[in-house]
Design a protein around this motif. Sequence first.
Motif, PDB file in Angstrom:
ATOM      1  N   THR A 150      -3.682   8.483   0.261  1.00  0.00           N
ATOM      2  CA  THR A 150      -2.498   9.331   0.197  1.00  0.00           C
ATOM      3  C   THR A 150      -1.650   8.954  -1.018  1.00  0.00           C
ATOM      4  OG1 THR A 150      -0.956   7.928   1.447  1.00  0.00           O
ATOM      5  CG2 THR A 150      -2.513   9.289   2.716  1.00  0.00           C
ATOM      6  N   GLU A 151      -0.583   9.713  -1.224  1.00  0.00           N
ATOM      7  CA  GLU A 151       0.347   9.423  -2.308  1.00  0.00           C
ATOM      8  C   GLU A 151       1.592   8.703  -1.793  1.00  0.00           C
ATOM      9  OE1 GLU A 151       0.050  10.283  -5.883  1.00  0.00           O
ATOM     10  OE2 GLU A 151      -1.957  10.102  -5.027  1.00  0.00           O
ATOM     11  N   ALA A 152       1.556   8.262  -0.525  1.00  0.00           N
ATOM     12  CA  ALA A 152       2.741   7.684   0.104  1.00  0.00           C
ATOM     13  C   ALA A 152       3.201   6.414  -0.610  1.00  0.00           C
ATOM     14  CB  ALA A 152       2.450   7.372   1.571  1.00  0.00           C
ATOM     15  N   THR A 153       4.518   6.294  -0.775  1.00  0.00           N
ATOM     16  CA  THR A 153       5.113   5.054  -1.257  1.00  0.00           C
ATOM     17  C   THR A 153       4.946   3.995  -0.172  1.00  0.00           C
ATOM     18  OG1 THR A 153       6.723   6.301  -2.548  1.00  0.00           O
ATOM     19  CG2 THR A 153       7.248   4.006  -2.099  1.00  0.00           C
ATOM     20  N   VAL A 154       4.636   2.771  -0.568  1.00  0.00           N
ATOM     21  CA  VAL A 154       4.355   1.707   0.395  1.00  0.00           C
ATOM     22  C   VAL A 154       5.262   0.511   0.126  1.00  0.00           C
ATOM     23  CG1 VAL A 154       2.593   0.164   1.354  1.00  0.00           C
ATOM     24  CG2 VAL A 154       1.947   2.442   0.552  1.00  0.00           C
ATOM     25  N   LEU A 155       5.837  -0.038   1.200  1.00  0.00           N
ATOM     26  CA  LEU A 155       6.617  -1.277   1.115  1.00  0.00           C
ATOM     27  C   LEU A 155       5.842  -2.372   1.821  1.00  0.00           C
ATOM     28  CD1 LEU A 155       9.250  -2.770   0.379  1.00  0.00           C
ATOM     29  CD2 LEU A 155      10.158  -2.070   2.606  1.00  0.00           C
ATOM     30  N   LEU A 156       5.534  -3.462   1.109  1.00  0.00           N
ATOM     31  CA  LEU A 156       4.802  -4.594   1.660  1.00  0.00           C
ATOM     32  C   LEU A 156       5.777  -5.715   1.974  1.00  0.00           C
ATOM     33  CD1 LEU A 156       1.831  -4.687  -0.886  1.00  0.00           C
ATOM     34  CD2 LEU A 156       1.911  -3.525   1.324  1.00  0.00           C
ATOM     35  N   GLN A 157       5.701  -6.219   3.204  1.00  0.00           N
ATOM     36  CA  GLN A 157       6.559  -7.312   3.626  1.00  0.00           C
ATOM     37  C   GLN A 157       5.701  -8.513   3.978  1.00  0.00           C
ATOM     38  OE1 GLN A 157      10.358  -5.112   5.683  1.00  0.00           O
ATOM     39  NE2 GLN A 157       8.551  -5.364   6.962  1.00  0.00           N
TER      40      GLN A 157
END
Length: 446
Positions: A150-157
Amino acid sequence: MPSASPPLWRLTLSVKSGPDAGKTCVVDRDVVTVGKKSDCDLVLTDVSVSRRHLRIARIAHGEDRGPAEDSWVLVDLGSTNGTFLQDARVHEAPISAGAVLRAGKVEIAFAPERHTADVAEWTEARFGPLVGRSSAMRQLFGLMARIAPTEATVLLQGETGTGKGLVAKALHQASGRAERGFVVVDCGAVQRQLIESELFGHGAGAFTGAHAKRQGAFELASGGTVFIDELGELDLELQPKLLRVLDAREVRRIGGPQAIGVDLRVIAATRRDLAREVERGAFREDLFFRLSVVTLTVPPLRERAEDIPLLAEHFLREVSEQRGLTPPRLDDRTIDRLTTHDWPGNVRELKNALERAVLLAQVRPGARLELGDLGAGGGHTPSFDGAFDPSLSFTASKERWMDARETSYLRWLLERHDGNVSAASRAARMDRKYLHKLAKKHGLKQ
């Protein structure tokens, strides 16, 4: 067996008027965008609608409160003809389920529905460059496989050293942008006065020393992916510029005459709890919502100890091949010691310990890895450095002791200043670059 992922939201927008009346948009996430531009979730053709007109995002109130207490915010993205709610023009306003909003002259009904998506665990013990057979990692791999295309923005924690950078790279490699650029910007490693130029670029003469124009990370990554590491270190005054890039897909260089369109995917990572940073006013709420379209948490190594033998074999082989050496053998006693250590520096610390062990093991016939070889990796704990090892020379013993004390001091110093290298270097009266170099040496920074 399928494992349930965190609850998601299915958002439905239904067009009530204009040339697109009857059109419906449904997305399985908690952010939705509307406008004429093709990358919006709901694309409209009415002349009164701007290219990127508005966004609706969920405001989460924490896991200890029920879903009914979650709320939604409607944000106008600088549209020409305005965004309206109950006939009042708004820039940013709360919106409830069942509300009818207006983008220019187009009426749109908003209907969120909470649901849980079942994501199957990944069946293999690796995903791209990542290695792990534990349930926690295979669940993570399953989620990554679902969102990578997908083109979704991802936040990695996740904690320092857990491998967030490798997760970002794996997402890029499994996406449709894999053949294009993967540009990394570490907000914790670049001097604060230079980070704006690093991200956005600058025009010739924009400031002292800017003799020629320079492209920033967003321009360089256009067509591909930009990975913003240590996002929590980004100054508040720069956060609106980042939000504009995410919303409008445009970047303006420092001193540049006009905005430049960019086509990119953004993946960001942080070891901070950004929700808490928002609460204390250290991070913009709207930027947090925009970045956390999909949030993935990378588990610490202590919570997946069953992965350590597999990781150890992987690192021993990788490090040995890079140096043209024979991979040393692991015996059961060494594996037991590795798996019972808590590894506060996570995967990075494990890799550093094994890299040192490979070099020391080569001086003995048979290339057998011994417990003494692991000294530097766990130097901050008595389990690795506290005991006297008669097999080591005076120089090696002194080096181990110094490494252990240096690691302990640096970890304490960085934790005391919440990972801020600039603040830590000032307190310790050290050169910032030298402190960052030492932190990288001991696996405390990427």
